[in-house]
Design an enzyme around this catalytic site. Structure first.
Site, mmCIF file in Angstrom:
data_model
loop_
_atom_site.group_PDB
_atom_site.id
_atom_site.type_symbol
_atom_site.label_atom_id
_atom_site.label_comp_id
_atom_site.label_asym_id
_atom_site.label_seq_id
_atom_site.Cartn_x
_atom_site.Cartn_y
_atom_site.Cartn_z
ATOM 1 N N LYS A 1 0.845 -1.198 0.000
ATOM 2 C CA LYS A 1 0.000 0.000 0.000
ATOM 3 C C LYS A 1 0.881 1.249 0.000
ATOM 4 C CE LYS A 1 -0.931 2.203 4.076
ATOM 5 N NZ LYS A 1 -0.023 2.315 5.181
ATOM 6 N N HIS B 1 -1.639 -5.197 5.613
ATOM 7 C CA HIS B 1 -1.183 -6.108 6.665
ATOM 8 C C HIS B 1 -2.175 -6.202 7.829
ATOM 9 C CE1 HIS B 1 0.256 -2.489 8.754
ATOM 10 N NE2 HIS B 1 0.374 -3.218 9.846
ATOM 11 N N LYS C 1 -3.631 -9.406 10.729
ATOM 12 C CA LYS C 1 -3.677 -9.314 12.196
ATOM 13 C C LYS C 1 -4.730 -10.301 12.697
ATOM 14 C CE LYS C 1 -2.316 -4.490 12.698
ATOM 15 N NZ LYS C 1 -1.690 -3.841 13.810
ATOM 16 N N GLU D 1 -2.638 6.342 17.668
ATOM 17 C CA GLU D 1 -1.290 5.845 17.955
ATOM 18 C C GLU D 1 -0.501 6.856 18.778
ATOM 19 O OE1 GLU D 1 0.366 3.367 14.399
ATOM 20 O OE2 GLU D 1 -0.379 5.231 13.591
ATOM 21 N N HIS E 1 -6.402 0.411 5.825
ATOM 22 C CA HIS E 1 -6.652 -0.483 6.963
ATOM 23 C C HIS E 1 -8.046 -0.353 7.581
ATOM 24 C CE1 HIS E 1 -2.448 -0.981 6.500
ATOM 25 N NE2 HIS E 1 -2.055 0.056 7.212
ATOM 26 N N LYS F 1 -2.005 10.310 14.892
ATOM 27 C CA LYS F 1 -0.651 10.047 15.382
ATOM 28 C C LYS F 1 -0.340 10.991 16.534
ATOM 29 C CE LYS F 1 1.494 7.757 11.542
ATOM 30 N NZ LYS F 1 1.451 6.389 12.030
HETATM 31 C C1 BG6 Z 1 1.113 1.369 8.493
HETATM 32 C C2 BG6 Z 1 1.047 2.861 8.471
HETATM 33 O O1 BG6 Z 1 0.549 0.843 7.330
HETATM 34 O O2 BG6 Z 1 0.414 0.890 9.634
HETATM 35 C C3 BG6 Z 1 1.637 3.436 9.751
HETATM 36 O O3 BG6 Z 1 1.761 3.350 7.345
HETATM 37 C C4 BG6 Z 1 0.975 2.835 10.960
HETATM 38 O O4 BG6 Z 1 1.532 4.843 9.755
HETATM 39 C C5 BG6 Z 1 0.971 1.318 10.863
HETATM 40 O O5 BG6 Z 1 1.682 3.242 12.121
HETATM 41 C C6 BG6 Z 1 0.162 0.666 11.986
HETATM 42 O O6 BG6 Z 1 0.288 -0.716 11.884
HETATM 43 P P1 BG6 Z 1 0.774 -1.604 13.102
HETATM 44 O O7 BG6 Z 1 0.837 -2.989 12.561
HETATM 45 O O8 BG6 Z 1 2.083 -1.051 13.536
HETATM 46 O O9 BG6 Z 1 -0.286 -1.453 14.146
#
Ligand code: BG6
Length: 462
Positions: A138, A168, A172, A206, A230, A328
């Site tokens: 992505k 991804h 999960k 986050e 996501h 963020k």
């Molecule tokens: C990524 C984003 O795809 O996913 C990031 O680019 C983000 O900005 C991250 O922090 C979050 O994924 P995970 O697996 O770290 O929770």
């Protein structure tokens, strides 16, 4: 589907490979998930074979697999791995390498999107051996039209079920748990609709800030980075109709159907919100204003927090707000899907106490499940008390990238985004991106380390 013999990583010297792909691969290999796999790295850096092997070795060592039964399998992959210095955007070298490798080969484009696109454009249909899988990271394209264009190019090279568009989050375990929770428990599905659900929130707040990723993130922002990909995928799993099988066709048809019915409606001043962090302290860590982070162009007005209301116009969900939010540099991580139920139609007179609606919360890290129920508590037996049933869910041994790679190597596209869906996710967010670029929605500010602008569930925006 035949199992892939060779995994070719383009962008082998890059951050994604070291931080996510190799550790994911290590977990997979250590659990016996990739027998006999040959790993080939390719990148623009002039690395010696030893330098590449060292990188693989240290990423494997950091993956938390040492001392496991899979040590031998890991050592075999390390020993046999090779590196090629390659300009993937030039016409010829990638095709020549593909012709040399033992197939079927999975080509993982761990590259910036425009480089991946160029690399696909210089490949000609006859140069891609049968059985090759193409794995795209992505963001997939930069908008609906460019995603369509990229799909067209890829489909001249391999069939759709050989294209893995990675999200991804679909690797999960807790995200996939939504399916088990919804479709293996008869008490939930009958209330999983507009009659009983008041709203659904999918929140991914986050405590990480920019973390040196300006080159990518400043051109993306929270809406493209998290929501377009996501969070729409999580929303789709929360909202899909029960599929007949958990097979790639049935599941991905169900996902496509629900996303096709989804949109963010104007006026965007009320259905969307964007904000950017200013200097602050996140758990003892001082963070500068976003615009003063290295590599940021303040003229871009990139948002670091986005919140949108998605409507799913179908029989089950009409009128139920799906609030998707991700930000963020927040003080508290909150990664959760929250289903808020409607109140009971009539609370028998004589009960006192709780009148907050029940919620079901699915936590994505830590992985938890919580259900609020109201019961006759201690003391006055007709005074209700809120209690929460909660469970800690076991994370999978495979990291999300391990799960993703397993699908790639076994040739099962179940956990990858189908082409039509990739285009549709852009269709959903593009009008908002346009409205934001016209400044139709103010860019709010929040201090790093704070809880950000109030969530809509806590303010009046419903
Ligand atoms: C990524 C984003 O795809 O996913 C990031 O680019 C983000 O900005 C991250 O922090 C979050 O994924 P995970 O697996 O770290 O929770």
């Amino acid at each position: 589907q035949t199992t892939v013999k060779t995994l070719l990583i383009l962008g082998a010297s890059g951050d994604l490979t070291g931080r996510l792909l190799l550790p994911g691969l290590a977990r997979l290999v250590a659990t016996g998930g990739a027998p006999g796999l040959k790993l080939v790295g390719a990148g623009s850096d002039p690395w010696t074979p030893e330098e590449w092997r060292d990188r693989v070795r240290s990423a494997f060592a950091d993956a938390g697999t040492s001392g496991t039964a899979g040590a031998e399998a890991l050592a075999a992959v390390e020993k046999d791995t090779v590196y090629h210095q390659l300009d993937v955007t030039a016409d010829g070298p990638l095709a020549a390498l593909l012709a040399e490798l033992e197939g079927p080969v999975a080509v993982y484009f761990a590259l910036p999107p425009h480089v991946s696109q160029k690399a696909c454009e210089v490949l000609h249909p006859g140069q891609v051996p049968d059985g090759t899988r193409l794995v795209m990271e992505k963001p997939f394209g930069s908008g609906e039209e460019s995603a369509r264009e990229l799909n067209r190019t890829l489909l001249t090279l391999v069939p759709e079920d050989h294209i893995h568009r990675v999200d991804h989050f679909l690797g999960k375990a807790t995200v996939l748990n939504i399916l088990g929770l919804r479709f293996a428990n008869n008490f939930l599905e009958p209330v999983w609709n507009r009659e009983h659900v008041a709203r659904v929130e999918i929140i991914f707040d986050e405590d990480l800030a920019l973390e040196g990723r300006a080159r990518y993130y400043d051109g993306a922002g929270a809406l493209r980075d998290m929501i377009q990909s996501h969070l729409l995928q999580i929303m789709a799993l929360m909202a899909i109709e029960p599929p007949a099988t958990i097979g790639e066709r049935d599941l991905r048809d169900a996902i496509a159907a629900v996303l096709r019915a989804s949109s963010i409606k104007a006026p965007y001043e009320t259905s969307t919100r964007r904000a950017r962090y200013t200097a602050g302290n996140i758990k003892g860590r001082q963070v500068p204003d976003y615009v003063n982070e290295e590599g940021v162009d303040s003229g871009r007005n990139t948002e670091t927090l986005a919140e949108v209301r998605v409507d799913i116009d179908n029989w089950r969900w009409k009128g139920v707000p799906f609030i998707l939010r991700s930000g963020k540099a927040l003080g508290d991580q909150r990664k959760v899907a929250v289903v808020t139920f409607r109140p009971v139609p009539h609370l028998p007179k004589g009960f006192t106490g709780v009148d907050i609606p029940n919620q079901l919360r699915i936590g994505f890290g830590p992985d938890t499940l919580e259900l609020d129920v109201d019961v006759n508590g201690p003391g006055d037996i007709f005074s209700l008390d809120r209690t929460t049933l909660n469970a800690q869910l076991n994370a999978s041994d495979l990291l999300p990238y391990g799960e993703v790679l397993e699908g790639v190597l076994t040739g099962d596209p179940l956990l990858s985004v189908r082409g039509d869906t990739a285009e549709d996710c852009w269709r959903i967010v593009e009008p908002v991106l346009k409205a934001w670029s016209r400044d139709a929605v103010p860019l709010e500010e929040y201090d790093a380390g704070s809880s950000g602008p109030d969530r809509w569930s806590e303010s009046s925006a419903e």
